[in-house]
Design a protein around this motif. Sequence first.
Motif, PDB file in Angstrom:
ATOM      1  N   THR A 196       0.814  -1.221   0.000  1.00  0.00           N
ATOM      2  CA  THR A 196       0.000   0.000   0.000  1.00  0.00           C
ATOM      3  C   THR A 196       0.846   1.267   0.000  1.00  0.00           C
ATOM      4  N   ASP A 229      -1.329   2.762  -3.539  1.00  0.00           N
ATOM      5  CA  ASP A 229      -2.617   2.901  -2.872  1.00  0.00           C
ATOM      6  C   ASP A 229      -2.946   4.384  -2.792  1.00  0.00           C
ATOM      7  N   ASN A 233       4.097   8.678   3.077  1.00  0.00           N
ATOM      8  CA  ASN A 233       3.658   7.606   2.188  1.00  0.00           C
ATOM      9  C   ASN A 233       4.792   6.744   1.625  1.00  0.00           C
ATOM     10  N   CYS A 245       5.779   4.653   5.778  1.00  0.00           N
ATOM     11  CA  CYS A 245       5.007   3.466   5.399  1.00  0.00           C
ATOM     12  C   CYS A 245       5.916   2.249   5.202  1.00  0.00           C
TER      13      CYS A 245
END
Length: 484
Positions: free
Chosen positions: A197, A202, A301, A305
């Motif tokens: 993701t 994502d 992100n 992540c």
Amino acid sequence: MTAWYPTGGSAEGVDGEQLAMISRNFKNVLVVSVGFLSLFTAYGGLQSLQSSLNAEQGMGVASLSVIYASIIISSMFLPPIMIKNLGCKWTIVAGMACYVSYSFGNLYPGWYTLIPTSVILGLGGSPLWSAKCTYLTISGNIQAAKENKKGSDVINHYFGIFFFIFQSSAVWGNLMSSLIFGQDTSISDIPEEVLATCGAADCGLTVVSNSTSSRPSQNLVWTLVGCYIGVGVLAMIIVSVFLDNIDQEQASQFRENREPFCHTFLATFRLLKDWRLLTLIPLTMYSGFEQSFLSGEYTKNYVTCALGIHFVGFVMMCFGASNSLCSFLFGRIARYTGRAPLFLLAALANLSCIIALLFWRPHPDQLAVFFVFPALWGMADAIWQTQTNALYGILFPRNKEAAFANYRMWESLGFVIAFAYSTFLCLESKLYILLAVLVLTIITYPIVEYYEYKHPTKPIEESAYESHKETTETEKYIISQTQM
């Protein structure tokens, strides 16, 4: 207060007095630079962590958006008012206190603590930078008068010293966060389904919290914020104790002869009648977009992540080091290459990074790649900051105050828009918006550059200043841009 030495007397006396003045001016430049280095070691570290540390309901990026919205408001009228009444030194101290309040707000982050302190920081931000720039300008002109040099040359030298020291704050602030958060014992491997993701794969509106991207323990957060508060207070002490109050007399005179408020307020907007300034708005706003993307989106992100929040500091250290070194480098080579080739280099670097980030799927096995992007981004940002700032000064030499106020206002608007849509748009959409603004910048900037090439703006003639008073009257209140 720094004394203005007479030019009479023996040759040896004059040389000794000139040397003392030069040493004192240089000392003041170092004090201002180290003070800002200490202050932004704290703020820069907090800014890089907001999207990850206070990710709940987008609270972190919302606070950053409020900060830059407040800067837009403060840049319209607060800098001249504060500097005229307090003088540069105490305006800097007051602005630093506003920044420290934001660190206190992060001790117990919530809507009722972050948002009010964000407003306070924003209101103090523009006067802080305005006072710093005015102070360096006064110091540069004083030394130039003593050495019979052009004031602009000495001022540029002082600003080069300042930005070289200041830009390294990103290294130290993020180093602190990485070392402290690296002590978290709950760090674990990130599962493959979570890695799938990350990046633009994502939507990227949320960061999964069942991995190393979860918030560190509260004790570690308090330790980090406490350290940030400490270095922020240290910055205030350094400036309060060691910085000379060189414009104390002028501040007293200004308090006795106030300009109409509406005259100062409307000066920023009157300059918008100049088509060149309007054409530069995309370039100026892009500066806000690109800075906010790296500190808000890339850290959350990609880094948080895929690697965990404890890696954010190390990655942003790479950005800070690249930015600092390239600011110094490009500031020196610009006289040989000109602005246009440097702007083209920055555009190509950002363009290649944006396209790559659209397709790259971050994974811990590709650790080196996480540092390549901020290094290239730092190089490009160094060009955007140094050359755009210089461009404004060259195009509007007789309206520097209004020009740099517009610079601050439009760049802050870019920050506000980018942080505002951060919690509503998917990462892929944000990258396309960033790309669109960059393309618009590439189209509009050359128009102004070509016109300036055909019709060069006549600079204001520099001359040796007869007194300290004339110095401040000639170069009052330049509002300069840099990283918030």
